[in-house]
Design an enzyme around this catalytic site. Structure first.
Site, PDB file in Angstrom:
ATOM      1  CB  THR A  93      -0.897   0.023   1.248  1.00 32.57           C
ATOM      2  OG1 THR A  93      -1.653  -1.179   1.287  1.00 32.57           O
ATOM      3  CG2 THR A  93      -1.836   1.219   1.229  1.00 32.57           C
ATOM      4  CE  LYS A 168      -5.169  -0.723   1.555  1.00 29.42           C
ATOM      5  NZ  LYS A 168      -5.157  -1.967   2.199  1.00 29.42           N
ATOM      6  CE  LYS A 243       1.510   2.149   4.182  1.00 30.22           C
ATOM      7  NZ  LYS A 243       2.090   0.876   3.781  1.00 30.22           N
TER       8      LYS A 243
END
Ligand code: NAD
Length: 293
Positions: A93, A168, A243
């Site tokens: 990610t 995402k 995050k």
């Protein structure tokens, strides 16, 4: 069957690599941690001493690393050692801009690359049921799909390079906002004397219904599998949510998209994290908001 170089065999990478081994692929693994490299050998993979050693002769390179800066530096090495025509899949990610930059450099050097971040966590990685959000050309997606298949239950082509990371970031920003919304509603209901289960029964069948309520309910009781029933053990830790929110806010900053609730969510999860609760499941935000955490 393919020879797959797997770089980054941590909490997610190792179980994903195990599923590739289970499907009959050869896995050449590299991780900075010697302990992890030993676990790779134990699982039936070939532990390598360097990125370049893992990548030499591989048909496919998969990376599962902590940050965009690390991804960029690892691909610097991958580019020098990969065979012509190799396929690169970055499942880390990371920020959209770095994903696009690395993919563009790969294309300039004649390689095919997709970004393919995941949702589903460590449980999904072990079970081979991850959801992959894939960015890249149609042709690159078609090449990546059979490799991702043993690791995932859902593989969605999201469009051009970087769009997997975009999907995402947007999804997790929405998840953070909805979890805070559901938590506020329970906290307000409690302050008004409304029973948790009663409110759940109403809202889960009304217009307030959403995944954060019906699949991941932040109060103990209504949804058996919720981390709320397990003292808010993750699940999906607050530090990981933060995050992802930071990546979403970085992306919003770069395009000028107006995301005031995303920004506020980032502030709330930052406060929760900074209070020493980074390891608490993100649904524990209900306790942070009520002052109980
Ligand atoms: P992790 O910290 O457990 O694993 C990362 C691994 O990368 C470590 O073993 C580390 O030693 C290795 N590494 C770091 N730098 C390296 C380098 N230069 N060369 C080789 N190896 C290197 O993290 P994780 O939980 O496995 O997460 C990996 C990625 O997946 C992250 O981008 C994370 O955001 C994403 N992700 C994690 C989850 C989750 O639930 N853990 C869920 C979805 C996505």
């Amino acid at each position: 069957m393919s020879i797959v170089a797997f770089i980054g065999l941590g909490n997610m990478g190792l179980p994903m690599a195990k599923n590739l081994l289970g499907a009959g692929h050869t896995v050449r693994g590299f991780d900075l941690s010697g302990e992890v490299r030993a676990a790779c050998t134990e699982a039936g993979g070939i532990a390598c001493a360097a990125v370049t050693e893992a990548v030499e002769g591989a048909d496919v390179v998969i990376t599962m690393l902590p940050s965009g800066a690390i991804v960029k530096s690892v691909y610097g090495e991958v580019f020098t050692a990969a065979k012509a025509g190799a396929l690169f899949i970055d499942s880390s990610t990371i920020d959209v801009a770095t994903a696009r930059e690395v993919a563009s450099e790969a294309a300039d050097k004649g390689f095919t690359m997709v970004d393919a971040p995941v949702s589903g966590g460590v449980g999904g990685a072990a079970a081979g049921t991850l959801a992959f959000m894939v960015g890249g050309t149609e042709e690159a997606f078609k090449s990546a799909e059979p490799i991702l298949d043993p690791m995932g239950a859902k593989i969605v082509h999201c469009g051009q390079s970087g769009n997997g990371q975009a999907a995402k970031a947007c999804n997790n920003m929405l998840l953070a906002i909805s979890m805070i919304g559901v938590s506020e509603a329970f906290n307000l209901g409690r302050s008004l004397g409304l029973d948790d289960q009663t409110f759940f029964d109403v809202a889960s069948n009304a217009s307030g219904q959403c995944w954060s309520l019906t699949s991941y309910c932040p109060v103990p009781g209504p949804v058996e599998t919720s981390p709320a029933n397990n003292d808010y053990n993750p699940g999906f830790a607050t530090a990981l949510m933060l995050k992802d929110l930071r990546l979403a806010m970085e992306a919003a900053g770069s395009t000028g998209a107006n995301t005031p609730l995303g920004k506020l969510s980032e502030e709330i999860y930052t406060a929760m994290n900074d209070a020493g609760n980074g390891g608490v499941d993100f649904s524990g935000v209900i306790k942070h908001l009520s002052g109980d955490l």
